[in-house]
Write a protein that holds these residues in place. Structure first.
Motif, PDB file in Angstrom:
ATOM      1  N   THR A 174       0.834  -1.212   0.000  1.00 12.40           N
ATOM      2  CA  THR A 174       0.000   0.000   0.000  1.00 12.40           C
ATOM      3  C   THR A 174       0.864   1.255   0.000  1.00 12.40           C
ATOM      4  O   THR A 174       0.422   2.320   0.449  1.00 12.40           O
ATOM      5  CB  THR A 174      -0.982   0.014   1.186  1.00 12.40           C
ATOM      6  N   GLY A 175       2.077   1.140  -0.482  1.00 11.08           N
ATOM      7  CA  GLY A 175       2.904   2.317  -0.716  1.00 11.08           C
ATOM      8  C   GLY A 175       4.065   2.521   0.222  1.00 11.08           C
ATOM      9  O   GLY A 175       4.980   3.291  -0.072  1.00 11.08           O
ATOM     10  N   GLY A 176       4.050   1.892   1.392  1.00  9.38           N
ATOM     11  CA  GLY A 176       5.154   2.029   2.329  1.00  9.38           C
ATOM     12  C   GLY A 176       5.282   3.405   2.955  1.00  9.38           C
ATOM     13  O   GLY A 176       6.383   3.804   3.357  1.00  9.38           O
ATOM     14  N   TYR A 177       4.186   4.143   3.086  1.00  9.21           N
ATOM     15  CA  TYR A 177       4.233   5.476   3.691  1.00  9.21           C
ATOM     16  C   TYR A 177       4.443   5.376   5.201  1.00  9.21           C
ATOM     17  O   TYR A 177       3.842   4.513   5.857  1.00  9.21           O
ATOM     18  CB  TYR A 177       2.930   6.241   3.422  1.00  9.21           C
ATOM     19  N   GLU A 178       5.254   6.268   5.752  1.00 11.34           N
ATOM     20  CA  GLU A 178       5.414   6.313   7.195  1.00 11.34           C
ATOM     21  C   GLU A 178       4.089   6.695   7.854  1.00 11.34           C
ATOM     22  O   GLU A 178       3.352   7.553   7.360  1.00 11.34           O
ATOM     23  CB  GLU A 178       6.499   7.315   7.589  1.00 11.34           C
ATOM     24  N   GLY A 179       3.802   6.047   8.988  1.00 12.45           N
ATOM     25  CA  GLY A 179       2.532   6.249   9.647  1.00 12.45           C
ATOM     26  C   GLY A 179       2.537   7.367  10.666  1.00 12.45           C
ATOM     27  O   GLY A 179       3.527   8.096  10.835  1.00 12.45           O
ATOM     28  N   GLY A 180       1.427   7.489  11.391  1.00 14.49           N
ATOM     29  CA  GLY A 180       1.190   8.605  12.281  1.00 14.49           C
ATOM     30  C   GLY A 180       1.393   8.317  13.750  1.00 14.49           C
ATOM     31  O   GLY A 180       1.081   9.173  14.584  1.00 14.49           O
ATOM     32  N   GLN A 181       1.908   7.132  14.107  1.00 11.81           N
ATOM     33  CA  GLN A 181       2.244   6.876  15.505  1.00 11.81           C
ATOM     34  C   GLN A 181       3.658   7.406  15.746  1.00 11.81           C
ATOM     35  O   GLN A 181       4.622   6.661  15.927  1.00 11.81           O
ATOM     36  CB  GLN A 181       2.113   5.387  15.817  1.00 11.81           C
ATOM     37  N   THR A 182       3.754   8.709  15.739  1.00 15.28           N
ATOM     38  CA  THR A 182       5.026   9.409  15.773  1.00 15.28           C
ATOM     39  C   THR A 182       4.759  10.862  16.154  1.00 15.28           C
ATOM     40  O   THR A 182       3.608  11.252  16.364  1.00 15.28           O
ATOM     41  CB  THR A 182       5.713   9.299  14.395  1.00 15.28           C
ATOM     42  N   ASP A 183       5.807  11.651  16.245  1.00 23.23           N
ATOM     43  CA  ASP A 183       5.627  13.065  16.595  1.00 23.23           C
ATOM     44  C   ASP A 183       5.267  13.924  15.385  1.00 23.23           C
ATOM     45  O   ASP A 183       4.531  14.907  15.512  1.00 23.23           O
ATOM     46  CB  ASP A 183       6.901  13.614  17.240  1.00 23.23           C
ATOM     47  N   TYR A 184       5.807  13.579  14.223  1.00 26.06           N
ATOM     48  CA  TYR A 184       5.562  14.339  13.001  1.00 26.06           C
ATOM     49  C   TYR A 184       5.382  13.359  11.838  1.00 26.06           C
ATOM     50  O   TYR A 184       5.997  12.287  11.803  1.00 26.06           O
ATOM     51  CB  TYR A 184       6.734  15.279  12.675  1.00 26.06           C
ATOM     52  N   VAL A 185       4.551  13.743  10.878  1.00 22.06           N
ATOM     53  CA  VAL A 185       4.320  12.896   9.711  1.00 22.06           C
ATOM     54  C   VAL A 185       4.101  13.772   8.481  1.00 22.06           C
ATOM     55  O   VAL A 185       3.494  14.846   8.566  1.00 22.06           O
ATOM     56  CB  VAL A 185       3.117  11.941   9.939  1.00 22.06           C
ATOM     57  N   ARG A 186       4.615  13.316   7.355  1.00 19.23           N
ATOM     58  CA  ARG A 186       4.377  14.007   6.083  1.00 19.23           C
ATOM     59  C   ARG A 186       3.066  13.514   5.485  1.00 19.23           C
ATOM     60  O   ARG A 186       2.832  12.307   5.389  1.00 19.23           O
ATOM     61  CB  ARG A 186       5.522  13.728   5.100  1.00 19.23           C
ATOM     62  N   VAL A 187       2.227  14.457   5.068  1.00 19.71           N
ATOM     63  CA  VAL A 187       0.931  14.137   4.471  1.00 19.71           C
ATOM     64  C   VAL A 187       0.933  14.603   3.019  1.00 19.71           C
ATOM     65  O   VAL A 187       0.905  15.806   2.747  1.00 19.71           O
ATOM     66  CB  VAL A 187      -0.225  14.811   5.230  1.00 19.71           C
ATOM     67  N   PRO A 188       0.981  13.668   2.054  1.00 20.55           N
ATOM     68  CA  PRO A 188       0.887  14.060   0.643  1.00 20.55           C
ATOM     69  C   PRO A 188      -0.503  14.601   0.304  1.00 20.55           C
ATOM     70  O   PRO A 188      -1.492  14.256   0.957  1.00 20.55           O
ATOM     71  CB  PRO A 188       1.164  12.748  -0.102  1.00 20.55           C
ATOM     72  N   PHE A 189      -0.576  15.430  -0.730  1.00 21.24           N
ATOM     73  CA  PHE A 189      -1.854  15.981  -1.191  1.00 21.24           C
ATOM     74  C   PHE A 189      -2.685  16.470  -0.004  1.00 21.24           C
ATOM     75  O   PHE A 189      -3.819  16.040   0.229  1.00 21.24           O
ATOM     76  CB  PHE A 189      -2.622  14.945  -2.017  1.00 21.24           C
ATOM     77  N   ALA A 190      -2.090  17.394   0.730  1.00 21.69           N
ATOM     78  CA  ALA A 190      -2.668  17.828   2.007  1.00 21.69           C
ATOM     79  C   ALA A 190      -4.082  18.382   1.869  1.00 21.69           C
ATOM     80  O   ALA A 190      -4.922  18.193   2.760  1.00 21.69           O
ATOM     81  CB  ALA A 190      -1.757  18.870   2.652  1.00 21.69           C
ATOM     82  N   ASP A 191      -4.369  19.053   0.769  1.00 21.93           N
ATOM     83  CA  ASP A 191      -5.702  19.631   0.592  1.00 21.93           C
ATOM     84  C   ASP A 191      -6.790  18.568   0.524  1.00 21.93           C
ATOM     85  O   ASP A 191      -7.959  18.842   0.825  1.00 21.93           O
ATOM     86  CB  ASP A 191      -5.743  20.482  -0.687  1.00 21.93           C
ATOM     87  N   VAL A 192      -6.422  17.369   0.130  1.00 24.90           N
ATOM     88  CA  VAL A 192      -7.379  16.270  -0.024  1.00 24.90           C
ATOM     89  C   VAL A 192      -7.448  15.393   1.224  1.00 24.90           C
ATOM     90  O   VAL A 192      -8.519  14.895   1.582  1.00 24.90           O
ATOM     91  CB  VAL A 192      -7.013  15.404  -1.249  1.00 24.90           C
ATOM     92  N   ASN A 193      -6.321  15.238   1.897  1.00 21.82           N
ATOM     93  CA  ASN A 193      -6.198  14.207   2.923  1.00 21.82           C
ATOM     94  C   ASN A 193      -6.176  14.735   4.359  1.00 21.82           C
ATOM     95  O   ASN A 193      -5.905  13.978   5.294  1.00 21.82           O
ATOM     96  CB  ASN A 193      -4.945  13.378   2.650  1.00 21.82           C
TER      97      ASN A 193
END
Length: 388
Positions: A131-150
């Motif tokens: 499913t893409g291997g994106y880093e998850g949100g159980q962390t202090d900071y996370v990058r969110v692609p296509f922020a306006d949508v997601n």
């Protein structure tokens, strides 16, 4: 920054990781204030899902404050309080334009998934590399692609716990009811009363909002069942644990339920045959058909099966004959969160939905290894864990 990482079956490790940066002009970086452990995270925890790599950062239910945005982000700015959805969508491809955000054509680069399914679905936060291997949100900071949508703007006067579950299980509960066309004349049976399979939320969405007159929960975990009943004392929900599910349902609903919701998933076997086949998955099967076959067997003729439990590969012994001859409709999928979360937010704000009823534990993120263990083992009265 702190990050919850996967190092093998039942091995969760806290690590220090570099803080993510903006890498694309439509990105945002989120400072996470709350994240949750989802039932589908247990597929990863137990090592059942394919495509996990040592050190992967977990978590797909999270929220917080926007820390930084790329130059092409138009609707989100630094300081905004937001919830992130688990499915990562671009917002403009063929699938997204039809509201099928979880089937986005752009965000998942996995060739393995394309080979398995004939197409790639959306990328997902904190899940396997198929499913893409994106880093998850159980962390202090996370990058969110296509922020306006997601990312979804949320009010500052509501606590995190009332908003966090919009990211997945509340939206998934609603999606399951949409798949089943649940309404005032619908009797619903839900397989999987455990936390993270969103059954309490499904019951709430069905009974309080959609008006289903009768809901039956089916699970073999006594503690989860009792907690679920306690959380829904305002409903007429029936919980049931029984070896012969068909006979028990016939006593409650002669002819079978109108809608059967599968919220268990692919690695919970009821039969020894399927347990053995899954164990030697490379030769026989990756997923079990046990639960789906039980739904098919129990659903009324002409009824509907809604499958929102996670399945990833192949099964043997699927009862397609009964599915066809009984005239059943089978609908399934990952939730297109972006399609529903605005509507659900309004119901949370008005008090029609209260997701906090399923949260039993709030723990510091450093306790994530312990949190995963009690969540999986269903000990300490654990139903749903939020990490802070």
């Amino acid at each position: 920054m702190r990050a919850v990482t996967w190092h093998g079956p039942k091995k969760i490790v806290m690590e220090e990781r570099p803080r993510p940066m903006i890498t694309d002009p439509t990105d945002a970086v989120l400072r996470v204030t709350s994240s949750a452990i989802c039932g589908s995270d247990l597929h990863l925890y137990l090592g059942s899902a394919p495509g996990m790599q040592r050190g992967d950062v977990l978590g797909h239910e999270f929220m917080g404050f926007v820390e930084e945005v790329g130059p092409e982000v138009k609707h989100v700015k630094k300081g905004d309080r937001v919830v992130a959805c688990f499915d990562i969508a671009c917002g403009h491809c063929r699938s997204c334009s039809r509201g099928a955000f979880s089937g986005c054509d752009i965000t998942n680069p996995s060739k393995d998934q394309e080979m398995m399914y004939g197409a790639r679905t959306a990328g997902m936060f904190g899940y396997a590399h198929v499913t893409g291997g994106y880093e998850g949100g159980q962390t202090d900071y996370v990058r969110v692609p296509f922020a306006d949508v997601n990312l979804l703007h949320v009010p500052k006067d509501l606590p995190d716990n009332k908003l966090l579950l919009l990211s997945d299980i509340m939206s998934t509960a609603w999606f399951a009811n949409e798949l089943g066309s649940v309404g005032p004349d619908t009797t619903v049976a839900i397989w999987g009363a455990g936390p993270g399979t969103c059954q309490r939320a499904s019951v709430s969405a069905s009974q309080r909002v959609r008006g289903a007159p009768r809901i039956i929960l089916i699970d073999n975990q006594h503690t989860c069942r009792l907690a679920c009943t306690h959380a829904h004392t305002h409903t007429h929900t029936h919980t049931h644990t029984h070896t012969h599910v068909k006979e028990a349902l016939e006593r409650l609903v002669p002819g079978g339920p109108d809608v059967c919701i599968e919220a268990v998933g692919f690695h919970y076997c009821k039969s020894l045959v399927h347990a053995v086949m899954v164990k030697v998955r490379t030769l026989m099967e990756t997923d079990t058909a046990d639960i789906l076959n039980e739904l098919i067997y129990c659903c009324r003729k002409g009824g509907t099966i809604a499958c929102i439990g996670v399945y990833v590969g192949l099964v043997n012994g699927f009862n397609i004959g009964a599915l066809m001859e009984k005239g059943l409709t089978l609908k399934a999928g990952q939730t297109p969160v972006q399609k529903y979360w605005g509507h659900l937010l309004e119901m949370v704000k008005s008090g029609k939905l209260d997701p906090t009823m399923i949260i039993t534990h709030e723990l510091p993120i450093e306790d994530a290894p312990h949190a995963y263990k009690i969540f999986n083992d269903k000990t300490d009265g654990c139903i749903k864990v939020v990490l802070k």
